[in-house]
Each structure stands twice: as C-alpha cells, then as structure tokens.
Design an enzyme around this catalytic site. Structure first.
Site: not given
Ligand SMILES: NC(=O)c1cccc(Nc2nccc(Nc3c(Cl)ccc4c3OCO4)n2)c1
Length: 248
Positions: A29, A50, A143, A147-148, A161
């Site tokens: 995004f 973000k 998910d 990484r999250n 995330d």
C-alpha cells in the site's frame, strides 16, 4: 464499509502531533516510517506509520482501512497495538506502536544461530499467545508467517500485518470456516484444505503456526527450500512434512 468500521475502532490522529523520522519499509500500500507521536497527556512515544499511496485504488483503500479497523479491535500484549489513523488529510496513515527489531524473519536471519533454545521458545510462546487471543475473538489471520511477526526491543513478539485477516463469518458456526473470494495465497504457510477449498479457519492458522515454528527453529530458512509451489502442494498432499531443523 471499512471506513465506517474504522471510525468505531480507531482514533483520528492530529497530523501536527506526528513527526516521521526515517523510512523502515515499503509495502503493497505504501511505505512504513519510524516516527514520534505526542499523546494528549504530553508524553511522546515511538511509532511506526504505514502510508497509503496517493494513487491507491478504492479496493486498496478499503483493504488498508480494514487492516486498521481489525487492529483497532485488538487488545493483547502479543498483538500489535494501533495508536490511530490519519484519514482526513493525505497521505492516509495507520499509526502503531514501534517494534524496534523489525520483522521476525529478518531478526532470526540477522542473528543466525545466536539464540538459546529458551529465547527461541519464548518467541514462539509469544506468537502462540497472540494467536490464542485472536482465535478467542474469532479472528482468522490467514497469513501467519515469521515475516508478519514483529519483534520488540526486549524480543517480545507480536502478531502484525492483518492485510489478509478476516473476522470469521461462519455460515456454520460448528465448523468456523471462512470462505475467501480469491486473491493470492501464501502456499508454503497455508493448510492443504485452504489451498484446495479456499476455506480458512483457526485450524488453518494452527497449520501456519507450525510452519512458523519451523522458521523459528531453522533461523528463518525458506520452508520447503527451493521447491516450487506446485511441488510443495503435491508433496504435502502426499503426506510430506517439514523435517525437524538441524539444531546443534
Ligand atoms: N528496526 C527496523 O528497521 C524496522 C524494520 C521494519 C519494521 C519495524 N517496526 C515496525 N513496528 C511497528 C509496525 C511496523 N510495521 C507495520 C505493520 Cl507490519 C502493519 C501495519 C503498520 C505497521 O506500521 C504502521 O502500521 N513495523 C522496524
């Protein structure tokens, strides 16, 4: 819609109380910045912001605020805390507490082999606790992967995330499944039934947690190594499971 839901769960932040310092990441995004937020009681805290790209599509805007409204409903020490949003001026932003050690996959790689078993188990426990909370309020992440997960200064891990997460819309509450319309699926972390039938549930999040545990114990090696996604799906369907990582 997402923006209406957002108003219920997120504070609108006065942009004059926010200062952005440095770019710490880029995403689908927009970019993520480290910064400072001055609270109403005068305290200043470190935050991550973000941003939403100015040319973002209507869908991206909806998804962006879906993530924020999801985070705004959570209240758990192992789930990232939303400080608020900026929606009235551009760039639109999601503002959260700042996690100084960044994402768990990068943190594990950077410290390859440098953690004790107790430290690794403590990180795993933190993720499990955050996911137990999300399951208790019927949120399916969809998910979950290293990484999250974000890591704080004191190595506390928090689930983050929520771009793919969805509140469980259970047609049949006994099964507690969520049906997805489509979109990308992170194959290496996704349960076989979710790939096959596009159904997601707390149980499929548990599968992803198992893959995340393998990442923690293997210093964030890539699950299934250099296999392509089709080989992963085929072999997992045939019963293959990741071996215990070599851990000396
Ligand atoms: N130390 C570093 O260089 C560093 C690198 C990457 C992230 C963070 N830290 C960090 N801390 C908190 C959040 C995020 N990223 C993030 C997420 Cl994942 C979802 C939603 C959202 C975010 O920021 C605002 O809204 N990041 C720190």
């Amino acid at each position: 819609d997402a923006e209406t839901a957002l108003m219920e769960f997120a504070n609108e932040i006065d942009p004059s109380s926010l200062s952005l310092e440095r770019l710490i990441g880029g995403g689908e995004f927009g970019d993520v910045y480290k910064g400072k937020l001055t609270l109403q009681d005068g305290r200043t805290i470190l935050i991550a912001a973000k941003t939403l790209k100015s040319n973002a599509s209507e869908k991206s805007c909806q998804d962006f605020f879906l993530e924020a409204s999801a985070m705004g409903q959570f209240d758990d020490p192992n789930v990232i805390h939303l400080e608020g949003v900026i929606t009235k001026v551009a760039p639109k932003m999601i503002v959260t507490e700042f996690m100084s050690n960044g994402s768990l996959d990068h943190f594990l790689k950077k410290n390859d082999g440098g953690f004790t078993a107790i430290q690794l188990f403590s990180m795993a426990r933190g993720v499990a606790s955050g996911m137990k909370y999300l399951a208790s309020i019927n949120f399916v992440h969809r998910d979950l992967a290293a990484r999250n997960i974000l890591v704080e200064e004191n190595m506390v891990c928090k689930v983050a995330d929520f771009g793919l997460s969805r509140e469980l819309e259970t047609a049949d509450s006994s099964r507690g499944e969520y049906f997805t319309q489509g979109g990308k699926i992170p194959v290496r972390w996704t349960a076989p039934e979710s790939i096959k039938y596009r159904t997601f549930s707390t149980s499929s999040d548990v599968w992803s947690f198992g893959i995340l545990l393998w990442e923690i114990m293997s210093s964030a090696q890539r699950p299934y190594w250099d296999w392509d996604n089709f080989k992963v799906m085929e072999r997992v369907d045939d019963g293959f499971r990741l071996p215990s990582p070599m851990w000396t």
